[in-house]
Design an enzyme around this catalytic site. Structure first.
Site, PDB file in Angstrom:
ATOM      1  N   GLU A   1       0.831  -1.256   0.236  1.00 46.81           N
ATOM      2  CA  GLU A   1       0.020  -0.136   0.052  1.00 46.81           C
ATOM      3  C   GLU A   1       0.884   1.202  -0.051  1.00 46.81           C
ATOM      4  O   GLU A   1       1.645   1.608   0.841  1.00 46.81           O
ATOM      5  CB  GLU A   1      -0.859  -0.017   1.184  1.00 46.81           C
TER       6      GLU A   1
ATOM      7  N   THR B   1      -6.295   1.419  -5.771  1.00 46.12           N
ATOM      8  CA  THR B   1      -5.745   0.337  -5.434  1.00 46.12           C
ATOM      9  C   THR B   1      -6.119  -0.928  -6.386  1.00 46.12           C
ATOM     10  O   THR B   1      -5.490  -1.698  -7.011  1.00 46.12           O
ATOM     11  CB  THR B   1      -6.140  -0.276  -3.941  1.00 46.12           C
TER      12      THR B   1
ATOM     13  N   HIS C   1      -1.814   2.720   4.664  1.00 47.82           N
ATOM     14  CA  HIS C   1      -2.669   3.634   3.988  1.00 47.82           C
ATOM     15  C   HIS C   1      -2.977   4.955   4.431  1.00 47.82           C
ATOM     16  O   HIS C   1      -2.966   5.405   5.678  1.00 47.82           O
ATOM     17  CB  HIS C   1      -4.235   2.959   4.126  1.00 47.82           C
TER      18      HIS C   1
ATOM     19  N   ASP D   1       1.421  -0.061  -4.923  1.00 45.09           N
ATOM     20  CA  ASP D   1       0.202   0.149  -5.985  1.00 45.09           C
ATOM     21  C   ASP D   1       0.001   1.436  -6.337  1.00 45.09           C
ATOM     22  O   ASP D   1      -0.569   1.606  -7.574  1.00 45.09           O
ATOM     23  CB  ASP D   1      -1.039  -0.239  -5.090  1.00 45.09           C
ATOM     24  N   HIS D   2       0.647   2.584  -5.583  1.00 47.33           N
ATOM     25  CA  HIS D   2       0.072   4.116  -6.279  1.00 47.33           C
ATOM     26  C   HIS D   2       0.880   4.693  -5.329  1.00 47.33           C
ATOM     27  O   HIS D   2       1.579   4.534  -4.388  1.00 47.33           O
ATOM     28  CB  HIS D   2      -1.374   4.418  -6.156  1.00 47.33           C
TER      29      HIS D   2
END
Length: 598
Positions: free
Chosen positions: A247, A289, A402, A460-461
């Site tokens: 994450e 995600t 997150h 993921d980002h």
């Protein structure tokens, strides 16, 4: 019997029956009921009160209880659908009626007695509809005042509730990635309202393309895949595959130090000892995600608008999981979050995973942020993988790092004068996840899985949003002058453990999430028919295409909003039109494959 000719009695009965159904539905699917759920239900009921008042009173009663029957039917469909997919019915699923047949065929097994409790009032509704009741009519002007008062009151209540929901999560009602949140905060009718709105706005009916265009796409990808196979093709068939999606793990974490202390010592060690992809970009759109998961598992590009997981969850996708299942593998997904988030149950069926293990399938030992702490998640995941009897592919999705990156457990890592800032909080969360990741690797080694598996870690980002780019500047120690600089810094961590492989160390080739599937296909010995990416270890030029149509190709980059290609170092304009044409063709083909279920 005079009371039965009082129109307000029937409106009151309708009110009770609707509240009974709407709130009862939440209880049946284990959803919370809060003040917003109740007010949303009342808002919709007021709207439903208002519209029939245009007619004569006897017709008003019939309309009200026909609506009651219709809503009972909708809720019944929702219940069956939820029990099968662990998600709520969506209009987008009408485009794949074949998959809905699976639900229909399972009705006998899905049926529960409590469903009858929810729809028991249908018989009462039929009784009321079939009765002949005489009412004293009122003037149209009086009815109009009541009608508009009820409708406006309903609209006001609903808009207040929708505002509060958006205040809590800005995009949830637009992108609908958390259906549970929508149902709990706007009621099941609110969910269906936003589903219909999205369905109408996106206009995502299947766009039929002619046979010539379909043949053109097929020919393009046939030519793309027909290259010489390397000597390591299929070398890892029979080995396990473990992919860990981290994450929000951006590239600058590698070798980052605060007051001389490494933020991610375990990742740094892996980057030195394994294969480190230093120019690896994320390729997400509105799906966040879920878009990363999609790109990695299919080698297709997420759509420029909307989330594929929500818009096209029932397509027949070509995926890593399906190919490995054909080779005798067991395939699973693990995530320490709510199972319905991002419509995952439906999508994972379409991607071919045998098993999806969410928060309900783990022992909930400790919560961090949105769900199960990564420490506990990793430990339990190793235990689950150890129990698989044949070669397996496990896709793991972490959660603890997150946004907004705040938890007491993170504060153990001293970030000095960054304490309390977005960057400081992020680095603390990354340090925690890195420690759990180090334990995860050691446990894999202890259980004999590390040397018998290809293990891939990737982010993921982004972690730092554009609105906080000054925090990113602090992280990288450089000024971000323009959109080109920003794009070049949208890289994420990517490390591959490939046992006894001829390539080790740092690879600087431009690559992205869509390149993992074709790379895995080469290692495990299968071919992807339609792949936007390329084998990272090949001699092919490196490129990455983004969902908005921008791309980076080797030393060049093209930003859609600028409409021109430049040298990524000098930012001087270059006129390599054949590259732009090729990249745009792949971009368009990927979208057509998704939208037409090719």
């Amino acid at each position: 019997m005079k009371g039965f000719k009082n129109i307000f009695l029937y409106y009151f009965i309708f009110l009770i029956l609707m509240l009974y159904k709407l709130l009862g539905f939440n209880l049946m699917v284990n959803m919370n009921i809060n003040i917003k759920t109740i007010f949303s239900a009342l808002g919709f009921i007021l709207l439903l009160f208002g519209f029939p008042m245009f007619f004569e009173k006897s017709i008003q009663v019939k309309i009200l209880f026909l609506i009651n029957i219709l809503i009972a039917f909708i809720l019944t469909v929702d219940l069956f659908y939820y029990d099968y997919y662990k998600s709520f019915f969506t209009l987008f699923s009408l485009r794949q009626v074949g998959l809905l047949g699976e639900v229909v065929n399972s009705l006998t097994y899905l049926f529960k007695v409590q469903y009858l409790i929810l729809i028991a009032d249908v018989l009462l509704s039929i009784f009321i509809i079939t009765r002949k009741i005489g009412f004293d009519e009122e003037k149209f002007g009086d009815k109009a005042v009541k009608m508009f008062a009820l409708i406006l009151s309903g609209i006001l209540i609903l808009n207040i509730n929708f505002y509060l929901a958006r205040k809590k999560d800005k995009w949830v009602l637009t992108e609908m990635y958390d259906k549970r949140f929508i149902v709990e905060n706007t009621s099941i009718l609110g969910y269906h309202y936003f589903d219909f709105k999205k369905f109408a706005n996106e206009n995502n009916f299947i766009k039929i393309i002619d046979s010539a265009k379909a043949a053109e796409i097929k020919e393009f990808f046939n030519k793309k895949k027909n290259g010489e196979k390397p000597n390591y093709y299929g070398k890892y068939k029979g080995k396990n595959l473990i992919i860990v999606q981290l994450e929000a793990f951006q590239y600058f974490l590698i070798d980052k130090k605060i007051n001389g202390v490494e933020v991610t010592p375990n990742l740094n060690k892996l980057a030195r000892e394994e294969i480190y992809l230093s120019n690896f970009y994320y390729q997400i759109s509105n799906g966040g995600t879920s878009d990363a998961e999609f790109a990695v598992n299919t080698s297709l590009l997420p759509l420029s608008n909307g989330a594929v997981y929500y818009l096209y969850p029932y397509n027949n996708y070509e995926s890593i999981a399906k190919h490995l299942k054909d080779l005798g593998y067991f395939t699973s997904v693990m995530h320490g979050n709510d199972e319905s988030f991002w419509n995952r149950p439906s999508m994972y069926k379409s991607l071919g995973f045998d098993k999806y293990e969410s928060i309900n399938d783990f022992t909930f030992e400790e919560k961090i942020g949105l769900g199960l702490a990564d420490d506990s998640f990793f430990k339990q995941a190793v235990g689950k993988m150890k129990g698989y009897n044949k070669p397996f592919y496990s896709f793991l999705i972490t959660l603890s790092s997150h946004y907004p990156y705040r938890d007491k457990k993170f504060e153990e890592f001293d970030v000095g004068n960054l304490k309390g800032s977005l960057l400081g909080n992020y680095l603390q969360s990354a340090h925690y996840v890195d420690r759990t990741l180090g334990d995860f690797v050691e446990n894999l080694k202890k259980e004999g899985l590390w040397d018998n598996s290809v293990v891939i870690f990737y982010g993921d980002h982004h972690a730092i949003p554009y609105g906080n780019k000054e925090e990113l500047e602090r992280a990288i120690g450089e000024k971000i002058n323009d959109d080109y600089d920003w794009t070049l810094n949208q890289r994420v961590v990517a490390i591959m453990h490939v046992p006894d492989f001829e390539i080790k160390g740092q690879i600087d080739k431009v690559c992205g999430q869509a390149d993992l599937a074709p790379t895995i296909a080469t290692l495990f010995g299968f071919e992807l028919e339609k792949s936007l990416g390329k084998n990272i270890f090949s001699n092919e030029k490196g490129y990455v295409i983004f969902p908005d149509g921008s791309f980076i190709y080797d030393d060049y980059m093209y930003l859609q909003q600028k409409g021109e290609m430049v040298d990524k170092d000098t930012k001087n304009k270059v006129n390599e039109y054949y590259i732009i044409e090729m990249m745009k063709k792949m971009y368009d083909y990927s979208s057509l494959i998704i939208r037409n279920n090719l």
